[in-house]
Scaffold this motif. Structure first.
Motif, PDB file in Angstrom:
ATOM      1  N   SER A 189       0.840  -1.195   0.000  1.00 10.18           N
ATOM      2  CA  SER A 189       0.000   0.000   0.000  1.00 10.18           C
ATOM      3  C   SER A 189       0.880   1.252   0.000  1.00 10.18           C
ATOM      4  O   SER A 189       2.078   1.196   0.281  1.00 10.18           O
ATOM      5  CB  SER A 189      -0.923   0.010   1.219  1.00 10.18           C
ATOM      6  OG  SER A 189      -0.185   0.194   2.415  1.00 10.18           O
ATOM      7  N   PHE A 190       0.235   2.384  -0.303  1.00  9.00           N
ATOM      8  CA  PHE A 190       0.935   3.657  -0.428  1.00  9.00           C
ATOM      9  C   PHE A 190       0.166   4.739   0.317  1.00  9.00           C
ATOM     10  O   PHE A 190      -1.055   4.664   0.461  1.00  9.00           O
ATOM     11  CB  PHE A 190       1.069   4.057  -1.900  1.00  9.00           C
ATOM     12  CG  PHE A 190       1.920   3.134  -2.727  1.00  9.00           C
ATOM     13  CD1 PHE A 190       3.229   3.457  -3.032  1.00  9.00           C
ATOM     14  CD2 PHE A 190       1.411   1.936  -3.202  1.00  9.00           C
ATOM     15  CE1 PHE A 190       4.014   2.614  -3.798  1.00  9.00           C
ATOM     16  CE2 PHE A 190       2.182   1.081  -3.968  1.00  9.00           C
ATOM     17  CZ  PHE A 190       3.490   1.417  -4.259  1.00  9.00           C
ATOM     18  N   SER A 191       0.893   5.766   0.772  1.00 17.24           N
ATOM     19  CA  SER A 191       0.294   6.934   1.420  1.00 17.24           C
ATOM     20  C   SER A 191       0.782   8.188   0.722  1.00 17.24           C
ATOM     21  O   SER A 191       1.980   8.318   0.429  1.00 17.24           O
ATOM     22  CB  SER A 191       0.677   6.991   2.904  1.00 17.24           C
ATOM     23  OG  SER A 191       0.247   5.838   3.586  1.00 17.24           O
ATOM     24  N   ASP A 192      -0.138   9.117   0.477  1.00 17.27           N
ATOM     25  CA  ASP A 192       0.236  10.373  -0.171  1.00 17.27           C
ATOM     26  C   ASP A 192       0.966  11.264   0.831  1.00 17.27           C
ATOM     27  O   ASP A 192       0.384  11.715   1.820  1.00 17.27           O
ATOM     28  CB  ASP A 192      -1.014  11.074  -0.706  1.00 17.27           C
ATOM     29  CG  ASP A 192      -0.685  12.388  -1.402  1.00 17.27           C
ATOM     30  OD1 ASP A 192       0.507  12.621  -1.698  1.00 17.27           O
ATOM     31  OD2 ASP A 192      -1.616  13.173  -1.642  1.00 17.27           O
ATOM     32  N   GLN A 193       2.239  11.524   0.555  1.00 21.25           N
ATOM     33  CA  GLN A 193       3.064  12.335   1.451  1.00 21.25           C
ATOM     34  C   GLN A 193       3.582  13.598   0.749  1.00 21.25           C
ATOM     35  O   GLN A 193       4.610  14.144   1.137  1.00 21.25           O
ATOM     36  CB  GLN A 193       4.252  11.507   1.969  1.00 21.25           C
ATOM     37  CG  GLN A 193       3.854  10.246   2.710  1.00 21.25           C
ATOM     38  CD  GLN A 193       3.242  10.530   4.077  1.00 21.25           C
ATOM     39  OE1 GLN A 193       3.248  11.662   4.547  1.00 21.25           O
ATOM     40  NE2 GLN A 193       2.707   9.496   4.696  1.00 21.25           N
ATOM     41  N   ALA A 194       2.882  14.065  -0.282  1.00 19.36           N
ATOM     42  CA  ALA A 194       3.337  15.256  -0.995  1.00 19.36           C
ATOM     43  C   ALA A 194       3.389  16.475  -0.078  1.00 19.36           C
ATOM     44  O   ALA A 194       4.350  17.253  -0.098  1.00 19.36           O
ATOM     45  CB  ALA A 194       2.429  15.534  -2.192  1.00 19.36           C
ATOM     46  N   GLN A 195       2.355  16.665   0.728  1.00 23.97           N
ATOM     47  CA  GLN A 195       2.317  17.811   1.639  1.00 23.97           C
ATOM     48  C   GLN A 195       3.416  17.714   2.684  1.00 23.97           C
ATOM     49  O   GLN A 195       4.139  18.681   2.953  1.00 23.97           O
ATOM     50  CB  GLN A 195       0.951  17.879   2.317  1.00 23.97           C
ATOM     51  CG  GLN A 195       0.769  19.077   3.237  1.00 23.97           C
ATOM     52  CD  GLN A 195       0.618  20.374   2.468  1.00 23.97           C
ATOM     53  OE1 GLN A 195      -0.228  20.481   1.583  1.00 23.97           O
ATOM     54  NE2 GLN A 195       1.427  21.365   2.781  1.00 23.97           N
ATOM     55  N   LEU A 196       3.583  16.547   3.265  1.00 21.40           N
ATOM     56  CA  LEU A 196       4.557  16.359   4.339  1.00 21.40           C
ATOM     57  C   LEU A 196       5.985  16.598   3.871  1.00 21.40           C
ATOM     58  O   LEU A 196       6.802  17.160   4.604  1.00 21.40           O
ATOM     59  CB  LEU A 196       4.429  14.948   4.913  1.00 21.40           C
ATOM     60  CG  LEU A 196       5.410  14.552   6.018  1.00 21.40           C
ATOM     61  CD1 LEU A 196       5.190  15.406   7.256  1.00 21.40           C
ATOM     62  CD2 LEU A 196       5.276  13.068   6.354  1.00 21.40           C
ATOM     63  N   THR A 197       6.287  16.211   2.639  1.00 22.41           N
ATOM     64  CA  THR A 197       7.663  16.294   2.149  1.00 22.41           C
ATOM     65  C   THR A 197       7.957  17.577   1.376  1.00 22.41           C
ATOM     66  O   THR A 197       9.097  17.794   0.964  1.00 22.41           O
ATOM     67  CB  THR A 197       7.976  15.096   1.249  1.00 22.41           C
ATOM     68  OG1 THR A 197       7.069  15.086   0.149  1.00 22.41           O
ATOM     69  CG2 THR A 197       7.858  13.793   2.026  1.00 22.41           C
ATOM     70  N   GLY A 198       6.946  18.408   1.144  1.00 24.04           N
ATOM     71  CA  GLY A 198       7.165  19.694   0.491  1.00 24.04           C
ATOM     72  C   GLY A 198       7.152  19.658  -1.016  1.00 24.04           C
ATOM     73  O   GLY A 198       7.407  20.677  -1.664  1.00 24.04           O
ATOM     74  N   ILE A 199       6.828  18.517  -1.625  1.00 24.10           N
ATOM     75  CA  ILE A 199       6.868  18.407  -3.084  1.00 24.10           C
ATOM     76  C   ILE A 199       5.518  18.745  -3.717  1.00 24.10           C
ATOM     77  O   ILE A 199       5.328  18.615  -4.915  1.00 24.10           O
ATOM     78  CB  ILE A 199       7.328  16.996  -3.508  1.00 24.10           C
ATOM     79  CG1 ILE A 199       7.841  17.011  -4.958  1.00 24.10           C
ATOM     80  CG2 ILE A 199       6.222  15.965  -3.290  1.00 24.10           C
ATOM     81  CD1 ILE A 199       8.498  15.724  -5.388  1.00 24.10           C
ATOM     82  N   ILE A 200       4.598  19.222  -2.914  1.00 25.37           N
ATOM     83  CA  ILE A 200       3.254  19.499  -3.404  1.00 25.37           C
ATOM     84  C   ILE A 200       3.211  20.801  -4.203  1.00 25.37           C
ATOM     85  O   ILE A 200       3.935  21.759  -3.918  1.00 25.37           O
ATOM     86  CB  ILE A 200       2.264  19.555  -2.215  1.00 25.37           C
ATOM     87  CG1 ILE A 200       0.833  19.424  -2.700  1.00 25.37           C
ATOM     88  CG2 ILE A 200       2.477  20.832  -1.389  1.00 25.37           C
ATOM     89  CD1 ILE A 200      -0.149  19.125  -1.596  1.00 25.37           C
TER      90      ILE A 200
END
Length: 553
Positions: free
Chosen positions: A411-422
């Motif tokens: 499975s996968f979790s969206d971490q764009a916000q957490l890592t700053g790549i959003i």
């Protein structure tokens, strides 16, 4: 950044896209022990460094070119064109601007584009172009360049002299006779096992008669010789032309080619490259290589269910030794898991359990191990704008990107916000590569019609164990396309297949970055070259850059 809207009809929103011992060993068997889903390390952060590193440019199309494929054309080719060890870029940015050739200096880019590449139209004006791709087409150990034409404009082949100087050799190549209205993207592999790199193309929006398609110009056989680069169309003889999905209910109606992104991959482990074709309007297909120059459509439509496939990534996300397939689509991404243990050539749709479905309006995507934990993650860009006098914005005007981080359990979790790549801009093409040679994976994102038309997301991960591996093969397949690299640490074996395939109008280079997790030493490193030659090393020190050269290079 200021974003320019695109002049696209609302109907499109409603209906479309839009070196070591030579002793061979048995193929590694991977046993992945279940682990709790980890929290992404706060050490993983991304910073946009595009302008700081010299990638400052705009993009756009002429005012009279207001319908597809202006919405999606363009893209970037990536690879080491001057053989100095780092990743250079060729970028298309619309017919109102010159194309750009960027040479990588290690930590910055210098633009040095000859007129023949900047303005292929007689050196004074640009064409409408898409899907640039670097590949060694003539087997002389440097990267040549293919560029697709759209809206009836021609496609091109440029030959590299080894230093990054390119000469237009389209005339006599066979490509000058192509009649497809749109050539969106391309992929390269040796499908017929004669040593050189053949080519597949995608032609979204090109009219075809589904009952009598003729040559769909999907597959091209490399027949280069001492006289130059040459390709022969083989879509009919390979069987692909008559099996290509052309009777789809798309925005242009039936009798159109709606393919967006081709990728070659050996999905059934018989050493022959198969063809994975991402298409719009339920047009994605799996073509199995029959080992005799022909292909069979083995698409299981109960499993291959993406409605509007546009971008794609191919990689072994579950570390079981075969390549899986991610397709970015509109309101419904798909992750197709390869199942070799059942002796099947089909994929299983595991999108729901993987948690990657809600990707919004997806375009370019890639597999990469961004946090260096030994499991592939997925980056995906999104966006759609409407400028058809609709008083209400579309839900995709400020469509956020996704960073699907692996939880190591499928499975996968969206971490764009957490890592700053959003971001919430209009993303299209994506290249995932180690642009600054620090052995982690960065992301180049190309934006549609923007004053600043690129973001370069630098991977700022602080603590990591990684290794970079680059393969040099014998001529004519000097990039070792089709080779496989196996890296084993503890109970986990990662596999990467060297490929030149489309993420969507853009492609990654062939250098591979492996994350090693907590390990600083590789227990076993195995390379299987396209000709079957195998090499193996044990107890390989991590955190270094390795180059493996075939004995016949």
């Amino acid at each position: 950044m200021i974003r320019h809207t695109l002049c696209i009809a609302l109907s499109c929103l409603l209906f479309a896209c839009g070196g070591g011992s030579s002793d061979p060993i048995s193929p590694p068997v991977t046993v992945v022990n279940p682990v709790p889903p980890p929290v992404v390390s706060q050490d993983l952060r991304f910073t946009d460094v595009a302008i700081a590193r010299g990638l400052a440019f705009s993009s756009g199309f002429s005012p009279d070119f207001i319908v597809d494929p202006a919405f999606y054309a363009g893209g970037a080719a990536s690879g080491d064109i001057d053989n100095d060890g780092d990743i250079d870029l060729f970028i298309l940015r619309g017919d109102t601007n010159p194309n750009l050739l960027f040479f990588n200096n290690g930590n910055s880019f210098t633009e040095n584009t000859p007129a023949s590449l900047a303005f292929p139209n007689s050196g004074t004006a640009n064409y409408k172009l898409s899907g640039p791709t670097f590949a060694d087409m003539d087997g002389d150990k440097d990267l040549d360049l293919f560029i697709g034409g759209v809206a009836g404009d021609p496609s091109f082949i440029f030959m590299n002299d080894g230093s990054g100087v390119f000469t237009n050799v389209t005339s006599g190549s066979g490509i000058e006779n192509m009649t497809s209205l749109n050539t969106i993207s391309a992929a390269f592999a040796d499908y017929d096992k004669d040593g050189d790199l053949d080519m597949a193309m995608a032609h979204w929006g090109t009219p075809r008669d589904s009952t009598n398609p003729g040559d769909t110009e999907t597959l091209w056989q490399n027949d280069s010789d001492a006289s130059g680069i040459k390709f022969t169309p083989v879509s009919i003889s390979s069987g692909i032309a008559n099996q290509l999905a052309l009777n789809l209910s798309g925005v242009k109606g039936e009798n159109h080619d709606y393919t967006f992104a081709p990728n070659f991959s050996d999905i059934n482990d018989d050493t022959f490259p198969d063809l994975l074709s991402v298409g719009d309007f339920k047009g994605s297909q799996v073509f199995l290589n029959n080992q005799d120059g022909t292909f069979s459509d083995v698409t299981d439509t109960t499993q291959i269910t993406d409605s509007n496939g546009m971008g794609t990534a191919v990689g072994d996300f579950d570390n079981d030794g075969d390549n899986d397939w991610f397709v970015s689509s509109i309101n419904g991404n798909r992750l197709y898991q390869n199942n070799p243990e059942s002796d099947s050539t089909e994929f299983t749709n595991v999108s729901e359990t993987a948690g990657i479905q809600q990707g919004s309006w997806g375009w370019g995507s890639c597999f990469a191990d961004f946090d260096a934990d030994g499991f592939l993650d997925i980056y995906q860009t999104n966006g759609w704008q409407d400028n058809s006098n609709n008083p209400n914005p579309t839900p995709y005007d400020e469509d956020e990107s996704r960073l699907w981080m692996s939880n190591q359990d499928g499975s996968f979790s969206d971490q764009a916000q957490l890592t700053g790549i959003i971001d919430n801009l209009q993303g299209r093409g994506v290249v995932c590569a180690d642009f600054d040679n620090d052995r982690d994976v960065d992301v180049l994102l190309l934006l549609s019609n923007s004053d600043q038309a690129a973001l370069l997301w630098n991977n700022d991960i602080i603590e990591k164990n990684t290794i970079s591996i680059f393969l040099q093969g014998p001529s004519p397949n000097t990039q070792a396309i089709g080779a496989r690299i196996y890296v084993s640490t503890g109970s986990v074996t990662q596999m990467r297949e060297i490929a030149i395939g489309s993420n969507f109008t853009s492609h990654n280079p062939t250098k591979q970055i492996f994350g090693l997790g907590e390990a600083s030493t590789i227990d076993e490193l195995k390379i299987v070259w396209p000709d079957g030659t195998e090499i193996m090393q044990t107890n390989v020190t991590g955190n270094q850059d390795l180059v493996f050269t075939h004995p016949n290079f």
